[in-house]
Write an enzyme that holds these catalytic residues in place. Structure first.
Site, PDB file in Angstrom:
ATOM      1  N   LYS A 211     -15.525  44.165   6.906  1.00  0.00           N
ATOM      2  CA  LYS A 211     -15.508  44.344   8.599  1.00  0.00           C
ATOM      3  C   LYS A 211     -15.830  45.939   9.309  1.00  0.00           C
ATOM      4  O   LYS A 211     -16.668  46.176  10.027  1.00  0.00           O
ATOM      5  CB  LYS A 211     -13.856  44.453   8.847  1.00  0.00           C
ATOM      6  CG  LYS A 211     -13.802  43.541  11.171  1.00  0.00           C
ATOM      7  CD  LYS A 211     -12.615  43.238  10.548  1.00  0.00           C
ATOM      8  CE  LYS A 211     -12.642  44.142  11.632  1.00  0.00           C
ATOM      9  NZ  LYS A 211     -10.985  43.210  12.319  1.00  0.00           N
ATOM     10  N   GLU A 217     -13.789  52.435  -0.525  1.00  0.00           N
ATOM     11  CA  GLU A 217     -14.223  51.799  -2.073  1.00  0.00           C
ATOM     12  C   GLU A 217     -15.722  50.867  -2.030  1.00  0.00           C
ATOM     13  O   GLU A 217     -16.444  51.098  -2.795  1.00  0.00           O
ATOM     14  CB  GLU A 217     -13.236  50.480  -2.646  1.00  0.00           C
ATOM     15  CG  GLU A 217     -12.002  51.214  -3.038  1.00  0.00           C
ATOM     16  CD  GLU A 217     -10.590  51.795  -1.375  1.00  0.00           C
ATOM     17  OE1 GLU A 217     -11.198  51.515  -0.676  1.00  0.00           O
ATOM     18  OE2 GLU A 217      -9.494  51.590  -1.874  1.00  0.00           O
ATOM     19  N   GLY A 271      -9.365  41.137   8.827  1.00  0.00           N
ATOM     20  CA  GLY A 271      -9.928  40.922   7.107  1.00  0.00           C
ATOM     21  C   GLY A 271      -9.312  39.399   6.901  1.00  0.00           C
ATOM     22  O   GLY A 271      -9.891  38.627   5.928  1.00  0.00           O
ATOM     23  N   ARG A 272      -7.995  39.541   6.781  1.00  0.00           N
ATOM     24  CA  ARG A 272      -7.447  38.595   5.670  1.00  0.00           C
ATOM     25  C   ARG A 272      -7.225  37.517   6.010  1.00  0.00           C
ATOM     26  O   ARG A 272      -6.910  36.211   5.924  1.00  0.00           O
ATOM     27  CB  ARG A 272      -5.801  39.530   5.579  1.00  0.00           C
ATOM     28  CG  ARG A 272      -5.483  39.549   7.008  1.00  0.00           C
ATOM     29  CD  ARG A 272      -4.267  39.846   6.618  1.00  0.00           C
ATOM     30  NE  ARG A 272      -2.857  40.827   7.995  1.00  0.00           N
ATOM     31  CZ  ARG A 272      -3.755  41.700   8.079  1.00  0.00           C
ATOM     32  NH1 ARG A 272      -4.130  42.900   8.081  1.00  0.00           N
ATOM     33  NH2 ARG A 272      -2.414  42.008   9.747  1.00  0.00           N
ATOM     34  N   GLU A 357       0.339  41.477   3.673  1.00  0.00           N
ATOM     35  CA  GLU A 357      -0.925  42.771   4.768  1.00  0.00           C
ATOM     36  C   GLU A 357      -0.183  41.770   6.234  1.00  0.00           C
ATOM     37  O   GLU A 357       0.411  42.817   7.304  1.00  0.00           O
ATOM     38  CB  GLU A 357      -1.336  42.272   4.716  1.00  0.00           C
ATOM     39  CG  GLU A 357      -2.555  43.992   4.940  1.00  0.00           C
ATOM     40  CD  GLU A 357      -3.821  44.052   4.568  1.00  0.00           C
ATOM     41  OE1 GLU A 357      -4.305  44.966   4.077  1.00  0.00           O
ATOM     42  OE2 GLU A 357      -4.692  43.704   5.557  1.00  0.00           O
ATOM     43  N   HIS A 388       4.604  29.694 -19.442  1.00  0.00           N
ATOM     44  CA  HIS A 388       5.766  29.872 -20.742  1.00  0.00           C
ATOM     45  C   HIS A 388       5.186  31.427 -20.780  1.00  0.00           C
ATOM     46  O   HIS A 388       5.885  32.423 -21.941  1.00  0.00           O
ATOM     47  CB  HIS A 388       4.632  29.474 -21.708  1.00  0.00           C
ATOM     48  CG  HIS A 388       4.243  28.177 -22.399  1.00  0.00           C
ATOM     49  ND1 HIS A 388       5.054  27.613 -22.699  1.00  0.00           N
ATOM     50  CD2 HIS A 388       4.063  27.618 -21.214  1.00  0.00           C
ATOM     51  CE1 HIS A 388       4.727  25.945 -22.463  1.00  0.00           C
ATOM     52  NE2 HIS A 388       4.192  26.007 -22.167  1.00  0.00           N
ATOM     53  N   LYS A 508      -4.793  56.171   2.295  1.00  0.00           N
ATOM     54  CA  LYS A 508      -6.338  56.251   2.510  1.00  0.00           C
ATOM     55  C   LYS A 508      -6.049  57.578   2.737  1.00  0.00           C
ATOM     56  O   LYS A 508      -6.895  58.355   2.259  1.00  0.00           O
ATOM     57  CB  LYS A 508      -6.227  54.984   3.538  1.00  0.00           C
ATOM     58  CG  LYS A 508      -7.377  53.890   3.797  1.00  0.00           C
ATOM     59  CD  LYS A 508      -7.729  53.177   4.576  1.00  0.00           C
ATOM     60  CE  LYS A 508      -7.770  51.629   3.764  1.00  0.00           C
ATOM     61  NZ  LYS A 508      -8.566  51.144   5.412  1.00  0.00           N
TER      62      LYS A 508
HETATM   63  O1  F6P Z   1      -6.798  48.767   3.277  1.00  0.00           O
HETATM   64  C1  F6P Z   1      -6.674  47.215   4.387  1.00  0.00           C
HETATM   65  C2  F6P Z   1      -7.677  46.747   4.854  1.00  0.00           C
HETATM   66  O2  F6P Z   1      -8.218  47.384   5.838  1.00  0.00           O
HETATM   67  C3  F6P Z   1      -7.948  45.090   4.676  1.00  0.00           C
HETATM   68  O3  F6P Z   1      -6.788  44.697   5.773  1.00  0.00           O
HETATM   69  C4  F6P Z   1      -9.394  45.053   4.501  1.00  0.00           C
HETATM   70  O4  F6P Z   1      -8.847  43.411   4.323  1.00  0.00           O
HETATM   71  C5  F6P Z   1     -10.055  45.576   3.296  1.00  0.00           C
HETATM   72  O5  F6P Z   1      -9.325  46.934   4.056  1.00  0.00           O
HETATM   73  C6  F6P Z   1     -11.017  45.855   4.098  1.00  0.00           C
HETATM   74  O6  F6P Z   1     -11.511  46.598   4.648  1.00  0.00           O
HETATM   75  P1  F6P Z   1     -13.250  45.806   5.471  1.00  0.00           P
HETATM   76  O7  F6P Z   1     -14.074  45.194   5.282  1.00  0.00           O
HETATM   77  O8  F6P Z   1     -13.309  47.024   6.881  1.00  0.00           O
HETATM   78  O9  F6P Z   1     -14.366  46.468   4.234  1.00  0.00           O
END
Ligand code: F6P
Length: 546
Positions: A211, A217, A271-272, A357, A388, A508
């Site tokens: 987003k 990452e 995002g979620r 979240e 199990h 972060k």
């Molecule tokens: O670290 C949390 C977050 O901001 C989430 O809310 C989001 O889904 C995820 O990181 C990834 O964010 P982006 O889509 O901006 O890379």
């Protein structure tokens, strides 16, 4: 903007009534509730949008349901629902609208905000996604060396990963093109390596899904994936092998991905809550644009149900209120979600982000610390695997853990007898948890007296039984929308902002600061003594291998 109109749920009449109800419910059992009312299951099973939800094996009675609905009324949950659907900026701490529901509105139902139809925007992107996916699926979009694309790699994390990955497995039987989807999320390069080592760059398209297009990452992995493609095929190949999904046009351009290979969405999609936006590009690649449209229709079915159905029969509203009941009145801290469907293996992970979240918040919308428990811890594994491992604690442990047990009536596998066994297990668990096997019965079965306590199951452990017909794009959409509005309902009762996520920011920022100290030994260590000594330890190790 602070929302000073927030209602403290504890100040409502309904809250007080529920506190009394809790005393009554703690003094009874699910066994007794069933014994007193032969019609209980029938009265407490609710249907809508292809989902059946049986609440009867919960620690509730009619009065509890009445008071929970009053709590929803007194905390104005439905007004807030209407505000969300209308496009009000109900994400007050980020001053944003919350409009994931617009992502699944049909083309024919405009939603005009500030003179602009957002549904038309949504369908423009869907059309763009559709034509790109069909080009790839039908072999018109080729790799730089003229080969057909066989694999897509979604590079993204959190909401830009969990939904697409969960859907790829859930909908594997609806895949309608010779394409595989793969997912890279973790900044641990093991994730990327495991994926790309199996793939041929000539036949792979990488989707960079973010987003913000700034997430550490994702940008790290996107850079490595780009090196992998460019290293094998040359820099110019990036155009054929990379597309982006983002709201950040500038950053996408800077990365070297052109406007026509970018699929946009909007700041009003959290995002979620984004697996049904362009973030679902990998899903559409697998199931085609018609399959994706079916999934959106499933989401929309539940949206309509949430808006139009009487509160007394409203599935997401009742489900969200059950979480409030267990969390605030009976002291449960967690919710277990057990899909009796191996293809829904990643649903618990997806729901962890959606629920935790969204509702892991400590202040209400007016910025004041809440004086009640908010979002539950969500966890789970598919049945029958979990039986199990941790079901021992569910049956005989000391914690109250309400469960969601999810089953599908029609098998998609040709191994029909296995499905009978799967469903038998689902029903057996829900029954055993609720009714147990009491000491008298154990003793009467001839068990030696000293062993009776060990072999007694007290029962009285709540679960909600969900049935859907079969696992399809449409039913998956409905199931996810059910959970989205369940989360919404909880947050609305608690008066919190379910749509921000400030809590992820501190870690972060600290990671960025610490990263500098790991690679540059001239940087003085000014953290706490534990962190400083861990950094020293790592620097020592790094000197050997860097
Ligand atoms: O670290 C949390 C977050 O901001 C989430 O809310 C989001 O889904 C995820 O990181 C990834 O964010 P982006 O889509 O901006 O890379």
């Amino acid at each position: 903007m602070r929302d000073d109109a927030v209602i403290n749920p504890r100040s409502t009449k309904a809250w007080k009534a529920l506190e009394k109800d809790a005393k009554r419910m703690k003094a009874t059992t699910i066994q007794e509730l069933f014994a007193a009312d032969p019609a209980r299951a029938e009265r407490m099973t609710f249907e809508g949008a292809g989902i059946s939800m049986d609440l009867s094996k919960n620690l509730i009675d009619d009065e509890v349901i009445t008071h929970l609905l009053e709590l929803a009324e007194q905390t104005k949950v439905l007004d807030r629902r209407d505000a969300m659907f209308r496009g009000d900026a109900i994400n007050n701490s980020e001053e944003r609208r919350v409009l994931h529901v617009a992502l699944r509105m049909p083309r024919s139902t405009p939603l005009v905000l500030d003179g602009h139809d957002v549904v038309a925007d949504v369908h423009e992107v869907l059309d763009h996604m559709g034509s790109f996916c069909e080009d790839v699926r039908e072999g018109r979009w080729l790799g730089a060396t003229g080969k057909r694309i066989t694999d897509v790699v979604n590079v993204g994390i959190g909401g830009s990963y969990l939904g697409p990955e969960m859907a790829a497995l859930a909908l594997r039987r609806a895949v309608s093109a010779p394409i595989d989807a793969h997912f890279v999320a973790n900044v641990d390069a093991a994730d990327l390596e495991a994926v790309v080592s199996k793939l041929d760059p000539e036949t792979t398209v990488v989707i960079v899904a973010s987003k913000t297009f700034t997430t550490l990452e994702t940008m790290t992995n996107a850079g490595l994936a780009r090196d992998w493609i460019a290293g094998a095929l040359g820099e110019a190949a990036v155009a054929n092998h990379f597309v982006a999904v983002s709201t950040n046009h500038e950053a996408v351009k800077e990365f070297g991905i052109s406007e026509n290979a970018m699929f946009g969405f909007w700041d009003w999609v959290g995002g979620r809550y984004s697996m049904d936006s362009a973030i679902g590009l990998s899903t559409m690649m697998l199931i085609g644009k018609d399959g994706f449209a079916e999934m959106l229709a499933g989401f929309h079915d539940v949206d309509q149900h949430f808006c139009d159905t009487d509160p007394k029969k409203n599935l997401p509203l009742l489900l969200g209120l059950m979480r409030v009941w267990y969390g605030n009145f009976l002291g449960a801290e967690t919710v277990g979600v057990m899909p009796y469907s191996n293809d829904l293996k990643r649903l618990p992970a997806y729901l962890q982000q959606l629920q935790m979240e969204s509702n892991g918040k400590r202040v209400s919308r007016d910025g004041v610390a809440v004086e009640y428990s908010t979002g539950p811890i969500v966890w789970g594994e598919p049945g029958t695997d979990g039986q199990h491992s941790f079901y021992q604690l569910l049956h005989q442990g000391t914690k109250l853990i309400p469960l969601d047990l999810i089953g599908f009536l029609t098998p998609l596998s040709g191994y029909r007898e296995s499905h009978d066994l799967l469903i038998a297990n689902l029903l057996a668990q829900s029954q055993a948890l609720a009714f147990g096997r009491l000491a008298d019965e154990v003793a009467a079965s001839g068990v030696e007296e000293w062993q009776v306590p060990f072999r007694t199951f007290p029962g009285n452990r709540p679960s909600t039984l969900f049935f859907l017909d079969e696992l399809t794009p449409r039913s998956l959409g409905s199931l996810i929308a059910l959970y989205e509005h369940d989360v919404f309902t909880q947050g609305a009762v608690w008066g919190i902002d379910s749509f921000d996520q400030w809590g992820v920011e501190l870690g972060k920022a600290m990671a960025t600061s610490i990263a500098g100290t790991l690679t540059d030994e001239t940087v003085a260590l000014t953290y706490d003594s534990s962190t400083n000594s861990a950094i020293e330890r790592y620097r020592n190790s790094r000197r050997r291998w860097a």
